[in-house]
Design an enzyme around this catalytic site. Structure first.
Site, short mmCIF file in Angstrom:
data_model
loop_
_atom_site.label_atom_id
_atom_site.label_comp_id
_atom_site.label_asym_id
_atom_site.label_seq_id
_atom_site.Cartn_x
_atom_site.Cartn_y
_atom_site.Cartn_z
CE LYS A 78 -3.94 1.90 2.67
NZ LYS A 78 -4.78 1.67 3.87
CB SER A 173 -8.12 3.50 3.12
OG SER A 173 -7.20 3.01 4.09
CB SER A 197 -8.14 0.58 6.24
OG SER A 197 -8.82 1.78 6.41
#
Length: 526
Positions: A78, A173, A197
């Site tokens: 990420k 996210s 997330s």
């Protein structure tokens, strides 16, 4: 079936036996990234670096000296983890073009094990969101939007333009990481989990999403959102692979004072044959407003599955759950306001051309560098931290947080081993529907079932369970006791084996890889 089996160990065995080379594996994944570019899962693809790492891995295999089970395995990270030599943007204008001088501890540990880093994945700006729709590089598309399962169930549209708008979100996210794993472009990915997330997009994309106990994995190099809740998350296609990643990443880090001092012993997840000694708790408060009847039925069915197999299934109460989302909002924004203060245009990141004064340069830099969501959270957090509001909001929220954590302690002390809950209120929403509501409203809705585990610092995992009536993945969440990841993953693996979640059928993958990634039986992985 290799792809639902211990995939990392299967691939590792294939690499050792020479049935596939790390370079071939890396090239296949890079080609797949290109052919699935429309998903927008990656912000940066580090092709040259990845191929170089794959070549180095190949040399080690030729010498018979692989660094471990992850040597030569393609992974993604990420884009809020620092990576030396590769841009780290947090999907923001503030950090666009920023290249960190060091690797996050978790990234370094992966590289030390010989993993091949393919690139950085997309997210909501600074990980603030639950849809992976609010980053400056655009929204991430859920691979299941293009699956045969979804296409067969979705209402046919008369215009191609309508078809184009029919895609669904990944959740967030860490949506880029979930989409990357789901679409076979990598074998595992790192996300971050502050209020759900990692688990939320895992549920929407049909993959396993593990949030470890707070302090088990180092946060050093993870650009902070909420220091007291942030945990690096793990996204894989099966529970066994999550255990492999956990074994490589967990343990004390002198650069992160919140990591546990005790040594972590990597483990293989045992095959559970007898669940009669297990006590599974069903928290009644998780029957939350907005929970779809479809997910409620699936949750009940899962509880019956354990009960029929001989486990003790009991209804439990976590009475302060109803206050947790409000409490989370106060604490989250307060810490965000503090953490975002470092982005002032002086040391790194974006700097405005405003030259009237230092103060005006600060203001212009932050106005240009942050989107409305980030600015809104900074404003809220600073309001809660004002001298006249500090006791009324921040301190009170900390007290409620303690009550929420104590609820879990009481339930586990009563003899319950694992809690079983839904992960999300429904399956993935179409993008056009999702953006009708603002980020804060959506986050409050989507985090309601996941953020309590972050508040209490407990390990939790999403296990893909079934397809909804629309042909989209639905997952269920297991929450365990602190530092009892082995027990949590053992139960999750048993459940995974019982439900036999179907493999995504993606035409892009079939076309490009001649079925290598797609079919359950594979010359490479079985």
């Amino acid at each position: 079936a290799a792809l639902k089996d211990r995939l990392c160990s299967q691939v590792s065995a294939a690499l050792k036996e020479g049935r596939v080379t790390p370079t071939e594996l890396c090239q296949r994944c890079l080609a797949l990234i290109k052919s699935t570019k429309f998903l927008n899962a990656y912000i940066t693809v580090a092709e040259e670096t990845a191929l170089k790492q794959a070549e180095e891995s190949e040399e080690r295999y030729k010498r018979g000296q692989p660094l471990g089970i992850l040597d030569g395995i393609p992974v993604a990270v990420k884009d809020n983890f620092n990576t030396a030599g590769i841009e780290t943007t947090c999907a923001s204008n503030m950090l666009k073009g920023y290249i960190s001088p060091y690797n996050a501890t978790v990234v370094q540990k992966l590289l030390d094990q010989g993993a091949v880093l393919l690139g950085k994945t997309n997210l909501d700006e600074f990980a603030m969101g639950s849809g992976s729709t609010d980053g400056v590089f655009g929204p991430v598309r859920n691979p299941w939007s293009y699956s045969n399962q979804y296409k067969d169930k979705s209402v046919p549209k008369s215009h191609s333009e309508d078809e184009e708008s029919n895609w669904v979100i990944t959740g967030g996210s860490s949506g880029g990481s979930a989409a990357a794993v789901s679409s076979f472009t990598c074998f595992a990915a790192l996300g971050s989990d502050t209020g759900g997330s990692t688990r939320n997009p895992a549920a929407h994309c049909g993959v396993v999403g593990l949030k470890p106990t707070y302090g088990l994995i180092s946060r050093h190099g993870l650009i902070p959102l909420v220091n007291s809740m942030d945990v690096p998350g793990i996204l894989t296609r099966c529970v066994d692979d999550a255990a492999v990643l956990l074994g490589s990443l967990a343990g004390h880090d002198p650069k992160d004072s919140t990591t546990v001092q005790d040594d972590f012993r990597p483990f293989e997840v045992p095959d559970l044959t007898d669940v009669s000694k297990l006590s599974i708790g069903i928290p009644k408060e998780y029957h939350a407003p907005g929970l779809s009847s479809e997910i409620l039925a699936l949750w009940s069915k899962a509880a019956d599955l354990f009960k029929n197999a001989g486990a003790k299934v009991v209804e439990v109460s976590l009475p302060h759950t109803q206050y947790s989302i409000v409490c989370y909002h106060v604490l989250c924004t307060a810490e965000v306001a503090s953490n975002m203060a470092r982005f002032d245009g002086l040391e790194y990141g974006h700097r405005s051309d405003e030259k009237e004064s230092t103060e005006s340069m600060y203001a212009a830099t932050r106005r240009e560098g942050f989107n409305e969501v980030v600015r809104g959270r900074i404003l809220s957090g600073n309001y809660f931290l004002l001298k006249e509001n500090y006791e009324k909001y921040f301190v009170k929220a900390q007290k409620v947080r303690r009550l929420i954590a104590n609820d879990f302690v009481k339930v586990f002390r009563s003899g319950v081993d694992i809690l079983l809950t839904p992960t999300t209120l429904s399956d993935a929403a179409p993008y056009t529907e999702f953006i009708q509501e603002d980020n804060r409203t959506r986050s409050a809705q989507d985090d309601v079932l996941t953020q309590a585990a972050n508040m209490a610092g407990l390990p939790a995992i999403n296990v893909p369970t079934a397809l909804s009536e629309r042909g989209l993945p639905v997952g269920l969440q297991f929450i365990g006791r602190s530092f009892q990841e082995k027990q949590l993953l053992t139960v999750a693996k048993w459940f995974e084996k019982q439900v036999q979640f179907p493999m995504i059928q993606l035409e892009e993958v079939k076309r490009h890889d001649n079925g290598v990634f797609q079919h359950q039986k594979s010359a490479f992985f079985s």
